[in-house]
Design a protein around this motif. Structure first.
Motif, PDB file in Angstrom:
ATOM      1  N   SER A  71     -17.744 -11.327  -6.748  1.00  0.00           N
ATOM      2  CA  SER A  71     -16.658 -12.449  -7.357  1.00  0.00           C
ATOM      3  C   SER A  71     -17.260 -13.461  -7.995  1.00  0.00           C
ATOM      4  O   SER A  71     -16.957 -14.007  -8.838  1.00  0.00           O
ATOM      5  N   GLU A 131     -14.157  -4.247  -4.185  1.00  0.00           N
ATOM      6  CA  GLU A 131     -13.006  -5.002  -3.992  1.00  0.00           C
ATOM      7  C   GLU A 131     -11.618  -4.578  -4.340  1.00  0.00           C
ATOM      8  O   GLU A 131     -10.648  -4.494  -3.809  1.00  0.00           O
ATOM      9  N   GLN A 132     -11.669  -4.207  -5.680  1.00  0.00           N
ATOM     10  CA  GLN A 132     -10.448  -3.631  -6.161  1.00  0.00           C
ATOM     11  C   GLN A 132     -10.100  -2.596  -5.628  1.00  0.00           C
ATOM     12  O   GLN A 132      -8.882  -2.056  -5.721  1.00  0.00           O
ATOM     13  N   SER A 192     -10.336  -1.603  -2.430  1.00  0.00           N
ATOM     14  CA  SER A 192      -9.725  -1.796  -1.449  1.00  0.00           C
ATOM     15  C   SER A 192      -8.311  -2.207  -1.725  1.00  0.00           C
ATOM     16  O   SER A 192      -7.430  -1.774  -0.813  1.00  0.00           O
ATOM     17  N   ARG A 193      -8.258  -2.991  -2.552  1.00  0.00           N
ATOM     18  CA  ARG A 193      -6.792  -3.477  -2.862  1.00  0.00           C
ATOM     19  C   ARG A 193      -5.980  -2.505  -3.242  1.00  0.00           C
ATOM     20  O   ARG A 193      -4.923  -2.400  -2.761  1.00  0.00           O
ATOM     21  N   ASN A 194      -6.535  -1.480  -4.053  1.00  0.00           N
ATOM     22  CA  ASN A 194      -5.579  -0.373  -4.332  1.00  0.00           C
ATOM     23  C   ASN A 194      -5.399   0.523  -3.381  1.00  0.00           C
ATOM     24  O   ASN A 194      -4.365   1.140  -3.237  1.00  0.00           O
ATOM     25  N   ARG A 244      -4.648  -0.325  -0.239  1.00  0.00           N
ATOM     26  CA  ARG A 244      -3.787  -1.101   0.555  1.00  0.00           C
ATOM     27  C   ARG A 244      -2.500  -0.480  -0.178  1.00  0.00           C
ATOM     28  O   ARG A 244      -1.503  -0.187   0.494  1.00  0.00           O
ATOM     29  N   ALA A 245      -2.424  -0.645  -1.528  1.00  0.00           N
ATOM     30  CA  ALA A 245      -0.972  -0.399  -2.128  1.00  0.00           C
ATOM     31  C   ALA A 245      -0.685   1.025  -1.926  1.00  0.00           C
ATOM     32  O   ALA A 245       0.410   1.088  -1.701  1.00  0.00           O
ATOM     33  N   THR A 299      -9.764  -3.002   4.857  1.00  0.00           N
ATOM     34  CA  THR A 299     -10.279  -4.479   4.824  1.00  0.00           C
ATOM     35  C   THR A 299     -11.421  -4.377   3.880  1.00  0.00           C
ATOM     36  O   THR A 299     -12.320  -3.499   4.049  1.00  0.00           O
ATOM     37  N   TYR A 300     -11.570  -5.549   3.153  1.00  0.00           N
ATOM     38  CA  TYR A 300     -12.852  -5.814   2.217  1.00  0.00           C
ATOM     39  C   TYR A 300     -13.535  -6.910   2.831  1.00  0.00           C
ATOM     40  O   TYR A 300     -12.989  -7.823   2.872  1.00  0.00           O
ATOM     41  N   ASN A 321      -6.754  -8.415   5.062  1.00  0.00           N
ATOM     42  CA  ASN A 321      -7.153  -7.755   3.540  1.00  0.00           C
ATOM     43  C   ASN A 321      -8.374  -7.915   3.097  1.00  0.00           C
ATOM     44  O   ASN A 321      -9.119  -7.100   2.547  1.00  0.00           O
ATOM     45  N   ALA A 322      -9.017  -9.122   3.091  1.00  0.00           N
ATOM     46  CA  ALA A 322     -10.104  -9.535   2.584  1.00  0.00           C
ATOM     47  C   ALA A 322     -10.729 -10.675   3.292  1.00  0.00           C
ATOM     48  O   ALA A 322     -10.186 -11.644   3.637  1.00  0.00           O
TER      49      ALA A 322
END
Length: 247
Positions: A137, A154-155, A157-159, A161-162, A172-173, A227-228
């Motif tokens: 970041s 990070e991205q 991990s978010r995807n 979750r989606a 979790t990130y 999530n993070a």
């Protein structure tokens, strides 16, 4: 019945600390790493808590699939294996170092996740915890590809979750800041004096601090997904914006 955590990069740093933390809480461990001697020493130390050790380089796609494809039920996959190499500016860096970071920090996470995740989805339960970095970041000189690989984590991990919405599989990130492990020794390729200088006259995070956080994250109620998380030592923060002034 005891839960099982699969830890990549378990032979030092965060991975090793997590192995000890989860073993102390009665979990079963599947530990991977490239250094057989360290895996054997950790297995001897932790005894029956270790259900399996695997000498594994996460950069090797086929080896990952063969080693992790037939495991018993894994409750938590801790994608911890990763590294930084060098601190040179982009125009001076060794391309081999860039490729090694991409292969480990990006492809390794992809290979392990893709191999373990289908079984979690099939039984509608599990948790993928990905270790990133504040470098994903917040850029710094010389961080170039290392920071970029952690931004990917990070991205990714978010995807995940989606994709997993509607299932009970959690993601979790976790982004640690400066922590005193073998990280800097690896980055500076065995230059212990330079590595020690990174942590001189301050108090960085310890591997045990991160292990405690990962333990907490893995043990919140089943309907909760963290999530993070970004964590730094109180002695680390963000700096002012850099400005080059011509005199």
């Amino acid at each position: 019945m005891a839960k099982t955590i699969l830890i990549t990069g378990a032979t030092s740093g965060f991975g090793e600390a997590c192995a000890r933390r989860f073993a102390a809480e009665g979990w079963q461990l599947i530990l991977t790493g490239r250094r057989r001697d360290r895996l054997q020493a950790l297995e001897q130390e932790l005894g029956t808590a270790v259900s399996r050790t695997l000498v594994l380089d996460v950069r090797q796609r086929q080896a990952v699939q063969e080693a992790l494809g037939d495991l018993p039920a894994v409750d938590v996959l801790l994608n911890n294996a990763g590294l930084a190499l060098g601190l040179e500016p982009a125009w001076e860096v060794d391309l081999d170092d860039w490729e090694t970071m991409v292969d480990t920090n990006v492809k390794g996470v992809m290979y392990c996740t893709r191999t373990v995740l289908p079984a979690m989805v099939a039984r509608n339960g599990g948790h993928v915890i990905n270790i990133g970095s504040t470098a994903g970041s917040w850029p710094y000189p010389g961080g170039n590809v290392y920071g970029s690989t952690k931004a990917f984590v990070e991205q990714f991990s978010r995807n995940l979750r989606a994709d997993l919405l509607g299932s009970r599989v959690r993601v979790t990130y976790l982004a640690p800041g400066m922590a005193e492990t073998e990280f800097s020794q690896v980055r500076f390729k065995g230059d212990d004096e330079r590595a020690a200088g990174v942590y001189a006259d301050t108090e960085p995070l310890r591997p045990e601090d991160i292990a405690d956080i990962i333990w907490y994250v893995a043990n919140v109620p089943a309907h909760v997904n963290i999530n993070a998380l970004e964590v730094m030592s109180v002695y680390q923060s963000w700096g002012h914006l850099a400005v080059h002034r011509q005199r």
